[in-house]
Design an enzyme around this catalytic site. Structure first.
Site, PDB file in Angstrom:
ATOM      1  N   ASP A 198      -0.718 -10.516   5.519  1.00  0.00           N
ATOM      2  CA  ASP A 198      -1.991  -9.844   5.775  1.00  0.00           C
ATOM      3  C   ASP A 198      -1.777  -8.899   6.952  1.00  0.00           C
ATOM      4  O   ASP A 198      -1.523  -9.342   8.078  1.00  0.00           O
ATOM      5  CB  ASP A 198      -3.070 -10.879   6.098  1.00  0.00           C
ATOM      6  CG  ASP A 198      -4.470 -10.370   5.810  1.00  0.00           C
ATOM      7  OD1 ASP A 198      -4.589  -9.221   5.355  1.00  0.00           O
ATOM      8  OD2 ASP A 198      -5.432 -11.132   6.034  1.00  0.00           O
ATOM      9  N   ARG A 250      -5.120  -5.395  -8.917  1.00  0.00           N
ATOM     10  CA  ARG A 250      -3.802  -5.223  -8.324  1.00  0.00           C
ATOM     11  C   ARG A 250      -2.941  -6.398  -8.749  1.00  0.00           C
ATOM     12  O   ARG A 250      -3.453  -7.445  -9.145  1.00  0.00           O
ATOM     13  CB  ARG A 250      -3.882  -5.198  -6.791  1.00  0.00           C
ATOM     14  CG  ARG A 250      -4.803  -4.161  -6.215  1.00  0.00           C
ATOM     15  CD  ARG A 250      -4.893  -4.271  -4.703  1.00  0.00           C
ATOM     16  NE  ARG A 250      -5.380  -5.575  -4.271  1.00  0.00           N
ATOM     17  CZ  ARG A 250      -5.687  -5.882  -3.014  1.00  0.00           C
ATOM     18  NH1 ARG A 250      -5.540  -4.966  -2.065  1.00  0.00           N
ATOM     19  NH2 ARG A 250      -6.139  -7.076  -2.701  1.00  0.00           N
ATOM     20  N   GLU A 257      -5.984  -3.984   9.590  1.00  0.00           N
ATOM     21  CA  GLU A 257      -6.705  -2.991   8.790  1.00  0.00           C
ATOM     22  C   GLU A 257      -6.786  -1.635   9.486  1.00  0.00           C
ATOM     23  O   GLU A 257      -6.894  -1.549  10.710  1.00  0.00           O
ATOM     24  CB  GLU A 257      -8.123  -3.485   8.512  1.00  0.00           C
ATOM     25  CG  GLU A 257      -8.180  -4.709   7.608  1.00  0.00           C
ATOM     26  CD  GLU A 257      -7.698  -4.410   6.213  1.00  0.00           C
ATOM     27  OE1 GLU A 257      -7.974  -3.303   5.701  1.00  0.00           O
ATOM     28  OE2 GLU A 257      -7.028  -5.277   5.624  1.00  0.00           O
ATOM     29  N   ARG A 273      -0.171  -5.553  -4.242  1.00  0.00           N
ATOM     30  CA  ARG A 273      -0.544  -6.230  -2.992  1.00  0.00           C
ATOM     31  C   ARG A 273       0.610  -7.144  -2.618  1.00  0.00           C
ATOM     32  O   ARG A 273       1.004  -8.009  -3.402  1.00  0.00           O
ATOM     33  CB  ARG A 273      -1.833  -7.037  -3.200  1.00  0.00           C
ATOM     34  CG  ARG A 273      -2.250  -7.914  -2.006  1.00  0.00           C
ATOM     35  CD  ARG A 273      -2.637  -7.056  -0.809  1.00  0.00           C
ATOM     36  NE  ARG A 273      -3.421  -7.776   0.168  1.00  0.00           N
ATOM     37  CZ  ARG A 273      -2.933  -8.578   1.116  1.00  0.00           C
ATOM     38  NH1 ARG A 273      -1.628  -8.784   1.191  1.00  0.00           N
ATOM     39  NH2 ARG A 273      -3.735  -9.158   1.978  1.00  0.00           N
TER      40      ARG A 273
END
Length: 275
Positions: free
Chosen positions: A135, A178, A138, A130
């Site tokens: 961010d 992760r 999506e 990650r």
């Protein structure tokens, strides 16, 4: 024969039978003095040192980690991991096949050190990464709709990383097994300086393909300096309306950050789980 006169019968008997040596005693079978000679000590010390050095080298630099859970805490915030990107699950996560030592250790040219290519061979053999501090929008997951620029972020990251060697600086492991890491890559066709080392998270922020990670808990940047650098890159893209910030400039009230989108849709930040 008793001599002198005061000698006892026992003493005389002992003198008549010479002392014998127990040839079965290991102490008598080995010449222990040979082990203290320089011609024996020096090769022994050299061999022992070589074996211990090889073991330490393998343990610290050449040991391969199959998955994220195999990475020891000693690597967190101290060491980096080199690997080849095998798949990109979303706009901010991907998987690598750990290649410790890189080409110097034979990866890519020694016959028995090749990165697998099939899903079956890669199963349970890749590290899920990650990207720290960012961010991305999506994609559609589990029947939920995709966020604007989710597809673009995924396509850009795939083209930027797939089948390339990357170096990750691991900060910690998250609840989804992760590793959260700062990621660097070198590209031959990087203008104007070929093979320049690029911070992947920073590049995504500069292009408006991601926002700074804004979750209340679990945010990881790799230090205050990196956080300031990332926020500056986000400000640059936002001020110019790049990428996902185009919608922000057009209609601020309707615009959603990746974090706000996840909160509204109840979408977990778990990627797609590809091997």
């Amino acid at each position: 024969m008793r001599w002198p006169p005061w000698a006892s019968n026992t003493q005389a008997s002992n003198n008549d039978h010479p002392t014998t040596t127990n040839n079965n005693d290991p102490k008598n079978l080995l010449d222990w003095s040979a082990f203290t000679e320089l011609r024996t000590l020096i090769p022994t010390l050299v061999l022992t040192t070589g074996i211990l050095s090889a073991f330490t080298l393998h343990r610290n630099y050449l040991r391969r980690f199959p998955t994220a859970v195999n990475i020891t805490p000693a690597y967190y915030r101290r060491r980096s991991i080199l690997g080849k990107v095998t798949s990109v699950g979303d706009g901010d996560n991907f998987r690598i096949y750990h290649t410790p030592g890189g080409r110097l250790a034979g990866w890519g040219w020694v016959p028995w050190k090749k990165v697998p290519t099939t899903r079956k061979e890669l199963r349970d053999q890749t590290i899920h990464v990650r990207i720290a501090g960012v961010d991305a929008p999506e994609q559609a997951h589990f029947g939920r709709p995709a966020q604007p620029f989710g597809k673009e972020a995924h396509e850009w990251l795939t083209g930027y990383l797939i089948n390339r060697r990357v170096r990750i600086y691991v900060h910690r492991q998250d609840q989804y097994q992760r590793v959260v890491a700062t990621v660097f890559v070198r590209r031959a066709l990087d203008f104007p300086v070929p093979f320049r080392r690029r911070d992947v998270g920073y590049e995504m922020l500069r292009k408006g393909l991601a926002t700074v990670y804004e979750a209340k808990v679990g945010a990881e940047f790799g230090g205050e300096v990196m956080e300031k650098k990332y926020r500056s890159a986000e400000w640059w893209a936002k001020a110019r309306g790049l990428g996902l910030w185009k919608g922000f400039k057009k209609n601020r009230d309707a615009w959603e950050s990746p974090r706000e989108f996840k909160t509204r849709t109840g979408m977990e930040d778990v990627g797609d789980g590809k091997k």
